[in-house]
Design a protein around this motif. Structure first.
Motif, PDB file in Angstrom:
ATOM      1  N   LYS A 133       0.814  -1.222   0.000  1.00  0.00           N
ATOM      2  CA  LYS A 133       0.000   0.000   0.000  1.00  0.00           C
ATOM      3  C   LYS A 133       0.845   1.269   0.000  1.00  0.00           C
ATOM      4  CE  LYS A 133      -3.575  -2.567  -0.043  1.00  0.00           C
ATOM      5  NZ  LYS A 133      -4.276  -2.753  -1.322  1.00  0.00           N
ATOM      6  N   ASN A 134       2.095   1.161   0.424  1.00  0.00           N
ATOM      7  CA  ASN A 134       2.984   2.323   0.391  1.00  0.00           C
ATOM      8  C   ASN A 134       3.444   2.534  -1.046  1.00  0.00           C
ATOM      9  OD1 ASN A 134       5.356   4.013   0.479  1.00  0.00           O
ATOM     10  ND2 ASN A 134       5.416   3.636   2.696  1.00  0.00           N
ATOM     11  N   LYS A 135       3.022   3.648  -1.649  1.00  0.00           N
ATOM     12  CA  LYS A 135       3.283   3.845  -3.077  1.00  0.00           C
ATOM     13  C   LYS A 135       4.775   4.000  -3.376  1.00  0.00           C
ATOM     14  CE  LYS A 135       2.512   8.880  -3.082  1.00  0.00           C
ATOM     15  NZ  LYS A 135       1.764   9.990  -3.740  1.00  0.00           N
ATOM     16  N   TYR A 136       5.537   4.567  -2.432  1.00  0.00           N
ATOM     17  CA  TYR A 136       6.973   4.727  -2.658  1.00  0.00           C
ATOM     18  C   TYR A 136       7.684   3.375  -2.641  1.00  0.00           C
ATOM     19  CZ  TYR A 136       5.974   9.645  -1.820  1.00  0.00           C
ATOM     20  OH  TYR A 136       5.451  10.918  -1.893  1.00  0.00           O
ATOM     21  N   ALA A 137       7.304   2.530  -1.685  1.00  0.00           N
ATOM     22  CA  ALA A 137       7.881   1.185  -1.622  1.00  0.00           C
ATOM     23  C   ALA A 137       7.508   0.385  -2.864  1.00  0.00           C
ATOM     24  CB  ALA A 137       7.412   0.472  -0.362  1.00  0.00           C
ATOM     25  N   SER A 138       6.257   0.539  -3.308  1.00  0.00           N
ATOM     26  CA  SER A 138       5.822  -0.172  -4.507  1.00  0.00           C
ATOM     27  C   SER A 138       6.616   0.261  -5.733  1.00  0.00           C
ATOM     28  CB  SER A 138       4.327   0.087  -4.738  1.00  0.00           C
ATOM     29  OG  SER A 138       3.879  -0.562  -5.911  1.00  0.00           O
ATOM     30  N   LYS A 139       6.862   1.565  -5.879  1.00  0.00           N
ATOM     31  CA  LYS A 139       7.640   2.067  -7.015  1.00  0.00           C
ATOM     32  C   LYS A 139       9.073   1.551  -6.970  1.00  0.00           C
ATOM     33  CE  LYS A 139       4.376   4.558  -8.868  1.00  0.00           C
ATOM     34  NZ  LYS A 139       3.800   4.173 -10.194  1.00  0.00           N
ATOM     35  N   ILE A 140       9.653   1.495  -5.763  1.00  0.00           N
ATOM     36  CA  ILE A 140      11.027   0.991  -5.624  1.00  0.00           C
ATOM     37  C   ILE A 140      11.100  -0.470  -6.033  1.00  0.00           C
ATOM     38  CG2 ILE A 140      12.834   0.441  -3.954  1.00  0.00           C
ATOM     39  CD1 ILE A 140      12.028   2.986  -2.437  1.00  0.00           C
ATOM     40  N   PHE A 141      10.150  -1.277  -5.565  1.00  0.00           N
ATOM     41  CA  PHE A 141      10.130  -2.692  -5.915  1.00  0.00           C
ATOM     42  C   PHE A 141       9.985  -2.886  -7.425  1.00  0.00           C
ATOM     43  CE2 PHE A 141       8.259  -3.548  -1.476  1.00  0.00           C
ATOM     44  CZ  PHE A 141       9.533  -3.662  -0.951  1.00  0.00           C
ATOM     45  N   GLN A 142       9.099  -2.119  -8.038  1.00  0.00           N
ATOM     46  CA  GLN A 142       8.904  -2.227  -9.484  1.00  0.00           C
ATOM     47  C   GLN A 142      10.163  -1.837 -10.249  1.00  0.00           C
ATOM     48  OE1 GLN A 142       5.200  -0.420 -10.999  1.00  0.00           O
ATOM     49  NE2 GLN A 142       4.406  -0.471  -8.922  1.00  0.00           N
ATOM     50  N   SER A 143      10.804  -0.772  -9.815  1.00  0.00           N
ATOM     51  CA  SER A 143      12.019  -0.307 -10.498  1.00  0.00           C
ATOM     52  C   SER A 143      13.141  -1.323 -10.376  1.00  0.00           C
ATOM     53  CB  SER A 143      12.456   1.046  -9.929  1.00  0.00           C
ATOM     54  OG  SER A 143      11.441   2.014 -10.073  1.00  0.00           O
ATOM     55  N   VAL A 144      13.308  -1.897  -9.197  1.00  0.00           N
ATOM     56  CA  VAL A 144      14.363  -2.884  -8.971  1.00  0.00           C
ATOM     57  C   VAL A 144      14.123  -4.124  -9.823  1.00  0.00           C
ATOM     58  CG1 VAL A 144      15.350  -4.453  -7.251  1.00  0.00           C
ATOM     59  CG2 VAL A 144      14.935  -2.062  -6.665  1.00  0.00           C
ATOM     60  N   MET A 145      12.869  -4.528  -9.949  1.00  0.00           N
ATOM     61  CA  MET A 145      12.558  -5.723 -10.730  1.00  0.00           C
ATOM     62  C   MET A 145      12.674  -5.466 -12.227  1.00  0.00           C
ATOM     63  SD  MET A 145       9.444  -7.588  -8.777  1.00  0.00           S
ATOM     64  CE  MET A 145       9.706  -8.964  -9.847  1.00  0.00           C
ATOM     65  N   LEU A 146      12.381  -4.239 -12.653  1.00  0.00           N
ATOM     66  CA  LEU A 146      12.392  -3.937 -14.087  1.00  0.00           C
ATOM     67  C   LEU A 146      13.797  -3.620 -14.599  1.00  0.00           C
ATOM     68  CD1 LEU A 146      10.445  -3.653 -16.478  1.00  0.00           C
ATOM     69  CD2 LEU A 146      10.231  -1.222 -15.926  1.00  0.00           C
ATOM     70  N   LEU A 147      14.709  -3.233 -13.716  1.00  0.00           N
ATOM     71  CA  LEU A 147      16.048  -2.837 -14.130  1.00  0.00           C
ATOM     72  C   LEU A 147      16.774  -3.917 -14.928  1.00  0.00           C
ATOM     73  CD1 LEU A 147      18.418  -0.841 -14.088  1.00  0.00           C
ATOM     74  CD2 LEU A 147      19.077  -1.791 -11.858  1.00  0.00           C
ATOM     75  N   ASN A 189      13.825 -11.070 -17.211  1.00  0.00           N
ATOM     76  CA  ASN A 189      12.605 -10.681 -17.920  1.00  0.00           C
ATOM     77  C   ASN A 189      11.363 -10.563 -17.056  1.00  0.00           C
ATOM     78  OD1 ASN A 189      13.790 -10.626 -20.599  1.00  0.00           O
ATOM     79  ND2 ASN A 189      13.898 -12.843 -20.470  1.00  0.00           N
ATOM     80  N   ILE A 190      11.423 -11.049 -15.810  1.00  0.00           N
ATOM     81  CA  ILE A 190      10.184 -11.119 -15.040  1.00  0.00           C
ATOM     82  C   ILE A 190       9.623  -9.742 -14.731  1.00  0.00           C
ATOM     83  CG2 ILE A 190      11.194 -11.088 -12.735  1.00  0.00           C
ATOM     84  CD1 ILE A 190       8.297 -13.289 -14.027  1.00  0.00           C
ATOM     85  N   GLY A 191      10.490  -8.727 -14.625  1.00  0.00           N
ATOM     86  CA  GLY A 191      10.004  -7.383 -14.337  1.00  0.00           C
ATOM     87  C   GLY A 191       9.057  -6.863 -15.409  1.00  0.00           C
ATOM     88  N   TYR A 192       9.330  -7.211 -16.665  1.00  0.00           N
ATOM     89  CA  TYR A 192       8.473  -6.786 -17.777  1.00  0.00           C
ATOM     90  C   TYR A 192       7.073  -7.367 -17.626  1.00  0.00           C
ATOM     91  CZ  TYR A 192       6.626  -6.896 -22.552  1.00  0.00           C
ATOM     92  OH  TYR A 192       5.828  -6.783 -23.670  1.00  0.00           O
ATOM     93  N   TYR A 193       6.979  -8.661 -17.304  1.00  0.00           N
ATOM     94  CA  TYR A 193       5.670  -9.301 -17.169  1.00  0.00           C
ATOM     95  C   TYR A 193       4.961  -8.835 -15.906  1.00  0.00           C
ATOM     96  CZ  TYR A 193       7.300 -12.287 -20.914  1.00  0.00           C
ATOM     97  OH  TYR A 193       7.766 -12.743 -22.133  1.00  0.00           O
ATOM     98  N   VAL A 194       5.713  -8.568 -14.842  1.00  0.00           N
ATOM     99  CA  VAL A 194       5.106  -8.094 -13.606  1.00  0.00           C
ATOM    100  C   VAL A 194       4.426  -6.742 -13.830  1.00  0.00           C
ATOM    101  CG1 VAL A 194       5.611  -7.219 -11.292  1.00  0.00           C
ATOM    102  CG2 VAL A 194       6.610  -9.377 -12.049  1.00  0.00           C
ATOM    103  N   VAL A 195       5.089  -5.844 -14.543  1.00  0.00           N
ATOM    104  CA  VAL A 195       4.518  -4.518 -14.799  1.00  0.00           C
ATOM    105  C   VAL A 195       3.215  -4.640 -15.591  1.00  0.00           C
ATOM    106  CG1 VAL A 195       4.867  -2.365 -16.060  1.00  0.00           C
ATOM    107  CG2 VAL A 195       6.699  -3.276 -14.648  1.00  0.00           C
ATOM    108  N   ILE A 196       3.195  -5.526 -16.583  1.00  0.00           N
ATOM    109  CA  ILE A 196       1.985  -5.705 -17.405  1.00  0.00           C
ATOM    110  C   ILE A 196       0.840  -6.272 -16.569  1.00  0.00           C
ATOM    111  CG2 ILE A 196       0.995  -6.996 -19.326  1.00  0.00           C
ATOM    112  CD1 ILE A 196       3.669  -6.763 -20.735  1.00  0.00           C
TER     113      ILE A 196
END
Length: 328
Positions: free
Chosen positions: A125-139, A197-204
């Motif tokens: 629910k913390n939007k900053y933590a969520s953005k960090i997790f997404q960025s780390v996975m997508l890198l 590649n998993i970050g790409y599918y997670v974002v979708i």
């Protein structure tokens, strides 16, 4: 007043001509009305034509014995000789098995792990933590396979790799020469591919999960449904169409392996060829290095035709089960 036939001829019917004119006028009116949208669409259409359709002219190379003196058009035809040689080689079964097996595992892992992590991230629910997790996975998705190959080498190197130099000594295990042990690579390669590649599918998938109306979950909570039941009966069913589309798109490329993953990451180790040699690396080593354009083109056409056929078959199965979830 009725028209009378003149000299035994039937009168001309003008209705089709009028309808044709109306259709043409309607087409031009729509063209002028939406000209801005068509103008915005034109770069994508031009790009598609140049990159996807014009190169299809090269399909004829698969049926020719190409020589550079005569050029592609004037080179002699070879029929299906290029395909016959491709399937008659001793490595044909090995490269086909590896390509299909690895890609099947990749599709399954991308689906299960991608959906699972997307659902977990939606619970952050913390939007900053969520953005960090997404960025780390997508890198890792944006990293070159050459960079990734050296990262893998930093872990698996014989003398200075992290596992051999740090982990194994602490556990009292003798160092391993990872690049000479084929039995480990059917597990290493899916792990590396998933990490990249998993970050790409997670974002979708996460975008689809976020788009689900919260009222469904609120109604489920009122009915006493726990989190697992909400995921099972609300989240997953809403993700079905996207899951099917993503899977069908990957099935279309099931005969096309990631060249960098199978060529760069194993560091071109000959000892690993039995488990890392796929259709793309085989074409590169056998045909492209030798300069045989006909053989390499035949292999590429084989990949495209099989992938297209598998997509049609898979889509027809999905259409029979639920036509709403079919790709076309």
């Amino acid at each position: 007043m009725k028209l009378q036939p003149v000299l035994g001829k039937e009168p001309k019917v003008l209705e089709p001509t009028i309808k044709t004119r109306r259709k043409k006028n309607s087409f031009f009116r729509n063209l002028m009305k939406y000209k801005v949208l068509y103008l915005m669409l034109s770069p994508g259409v031009i790009f598609l034509l140049i990159n996807n359709y014009l190169p299809m002219f090269g399909v004829i190379i698969a049926f020719k014995n190409v020589n550079y003196r005569d050029g592609i058009l004037h080179s002699p035809w070879s029929g299906f000789e290029n395909f016959r040689y491709l399937f008659s080689t001793s490595d044909a079964w090995e490269i086909t098995r590896n390509t299909l097996a690895y890609n099947s595992v990749f599709i399954l892992l991308n689906l299960l792990i991608g959906v699972g992590i997307a659902i977990l991230l939606n619970e952050v629910k913390n939007k900053y933590a969520s953005k960090i997790f997404q960025s780390v996975m997508l890198l890792p998705y944006f990293l070159s396979m050459i960079v990734i190959s050296y990262l893998v080498l930093a872990f698996l190197g014989r003398d200075s790799g992290f596992i051999n130099a740090t982990v194994f000594p602490a556990l009292g295990i003798e160092p391993l020469d990872w690049y000479s042990e084929p039995k480990f690579w059917p597990y290493i390669l899916p792990l590396v591919n998933t990490w990249k590649n998993i970050g790409y599918y997670v974002v979708i998938y996460l975008a689809a999960v976020v788009g689900i109306d919260e009222e469904y979950y609120e109604a489920a909570v009122l009915d006493g449904a726990n989190k697992w039941k909400q995921i099972k009966h609300i989240t997953i069913p809403f993700l079905y169409p996207l899951m099917i589309i993503m899977t069908l798109m990957q099935i279309g490329k099931i005969f096309s392996a990631d060249f960098g993953l199978f060529y760069q990451v194993p560091m071109e180790s000959g000892a690993l060829f039995p488990v890392t040699n796929v259709l793309d690396t085989y074409v590169y080593r056998t045909f492209l290095v030798g300069g045989d354009m006909g053989m390499s083109s035949a292999a590429g056409l084989y990949q495209a035709v099989v992938g297209f056929g598998l997509v049609l078959i898979s889509n027809s199965i999905v259409r029979k089960i639920n036509s709403d979830n079919a790709l076309f």
